[in-house]
Design a protein around this motif. Sequence first.
Motif, PDB file in Angstrom:
ATOM      1  N   THR A 184      34.778 -17.419  -5.881  1.00  0.00           N
ATOM      2  CA  THR A 184      35.723 -18.488  -6.189  1.00  0.00           C
ATOM      3  C   THR A 184      35.625 -18.847  -7.663  1.00  0.00           C
ATOM      4  OG1 THR A 184      35.617 -19.411  -3.951  1.00  0.00           O
ATOM      5  CG2 THR A 184      36.362 -20.875  -5.712  1.00  0.00           C
ATOM      6  N   ILE A 190      44.760 -25.647  -4.117  1.00  0.00           N
ATOM      7  CA  ILE A 190      44.589 -24.561  -5.087  1.00  0.00           C
ATOM      8  C   ILE A 190      43.229 -23.911  -4.874  1.00  0.00           C
ATOM      9  CG2 ILE A 190      44.426 -23.997  -7.529  1.00  0.00           C
ATOM     10  CD1 ILE A 190      46.255 -26.356  -8.113  1.00  0.00           C
ATOM     11  N   HIS A 191      43.244 -22.595  -4.729  1.00  0.00           N
ATOM     12  CA  HIS A 191      41.999 -21.863  -4.494  1.00  0.00           C
ATOM     13  C   HIS A 191      42.117 -20.499  -5.172  1.00  0.00           C
ATOM     14  CE1 HIS A 191      38.648 -20.621  -1.434  1.00  0.00           C
ATOM     15  NE2 HIS A 191      38.218 -20.706  -2.675  1.00  0.00           N
ATOM     16  N   PHE A 233      38.067 -21.185  -9.098  1.00  0.00           N
ATOM     17  CA  PHE A 233      38.505 -22.580  -9.250  1.00  0.00           C
ATOM     18  C   PHE A 233      39.048 -23.052  -7.907  1.00  0.00           C
ATOM     19  CE2 PHE A 233      41.739 -25.821 -10.142  1.00  0.00           C
ATOM     20  CZ  PHE A 233      41.003 -26.713 -10.905  1.00  0.00           C
ATOM     21  N   GLN A 234      38.758 -24.296  -7.545  1.00  0.00           N
ATOM     22  CA  GLN A 234      39.255 -24.854  -6.292  1.00  0.00           C
ATOM     23  C   GLN A 234      39.506 -26.335  -6.460  1.00  0.00           C
ATOM     24  OE1 GLN A 234      36.738 -24.187  -2.897  1.00  0.00           O
ATOM     25  NE2 GLN A 234      38.278 -24.881  -1.424  1.00  0.00           N
ATOM     26  N   TRP A 235      40.705 -26.745  -6.051  1.00  0.00           N
ATOM     27  CA  TRP A 235      41.069 -28.160  -6.095  1.00  0.00           C
ATOM     28  C   TRP A 235      42.222 -28.379  -5.126  1.00  0.00           C
ATOM     29  CZ3 TRP A 235      45.494 -30.831  -8.227  1.00  0.00           C
ATOM     30  CH2 TRP A 235      45.332 -32.224  -8.258  1.00  0.00           C
ATOM     31  N   LEU A 236      41.977 -29.188  -4.088  1.00  0.00           N
ATOM     32  CA  LEU A 236      42.966 -29.429  -3.035  1.00  0.00           C
ATOM     33  C   LEU A 236      43.433 -28.093  -2.443  1.00  0.00           C
ATOM     34  CD1 LEU A 236      45.007 -32.361  -4.645  1.00  0.00           C
ATOM     35  CD2 LEU A 236      43.126 -32.484  -3.003  1.00  0.00           C
ATOM     36  N   TYR A 281      47.653 -19.959  -4.706  1.00  0.00           N
ATOM     37  CA  TYR A 281      47.722 -20.223  -3.272  1.00  0.00           C
ATOM     38  C   TYR A 281      47.589 -18.969  -2.421  1.00  0.00           C
ATOM     39  CZ  TYR A 281      49.837 -24.357  -5.374  1.00  0.00           C
ATOM     40  OH  TYR A 281      50.075 -25.445  -6.147  1.00  0.00           O
TER      41      TYR A 281
END
Length: 259
Positions: free
Chosen positions: A85, A92-93, A87-90, A78
């Motif tokens: 980038t 989470i970055h 990994f990104q999910w919701l 966070y």
Amino acid sequence: MNRRTTQLDRLNPVTRIAIAIVLSTPLIITLDWLSAGVALVLVVATALVIGFSVAQVAKRLGLLLIVALIAGVSMALYGEPGGDTWFQWLLIHITDNSLRLALAVVLRVLALGLSALLLFGDVDPTDLADGLAQVARLPARFVLGSLAGVRMLGLFTDDWRSLGLARRARGLGDTGRIRRWFSMAFALLVLAIRRGSRLATAMEAKGFGATGTDAPSRTWARASRLGRPDTAGVAVAAVLVTIAVGFSVYFGTFHWVGS
């Protein structure tokens, strides 16, 4: 078995507090991995030089590692995004910048935590109280009350063990662990309040609560003074943080918190 002595034993407890402030302030207001890494290496090296064993340092680092990793993972997931980038999910970055911040946080937790454990892990409460009252000039009533409270903390373990044995003797200690824990915690609270009341009354009767112009001057059984080792200790701490921050400035990684 006697405790291993180190050069820290020559320092006044108040000096240890000053050293902790000198070491922690630059590391708290900055956030880059290089200054934290250099600080950690310097703290470990200094600890070994002044008399701590490798096992003692490793044990303290092991205690801090879990906390450091939790803080680092949170920052990696966070933290402020920047760069590529991964990994990104919701919410989470994971990016290059968040990973750098995570590494900086892990190293900072280890450096700050290790220095604190080394400085205060073996401080005698009575020596600390003497230093706070005579050197730092804190109010004697506050210092003595705090000392009495710290001394009473060691009794909690014995009280908890006695309560457990008493319940088991009555056949109440084998079932309902959660209910047993809460009932024992309440009983321990009652014991602590009663003991605190008796201690306060005893200290008042012995004149520890005397205040005002008519109160007699406080005397101390043991003198607490500063000496050359204390000056040297603060100077060494200042040199360590200067080197750590200097490395980050020189190599261009210096980063203020919040910037």
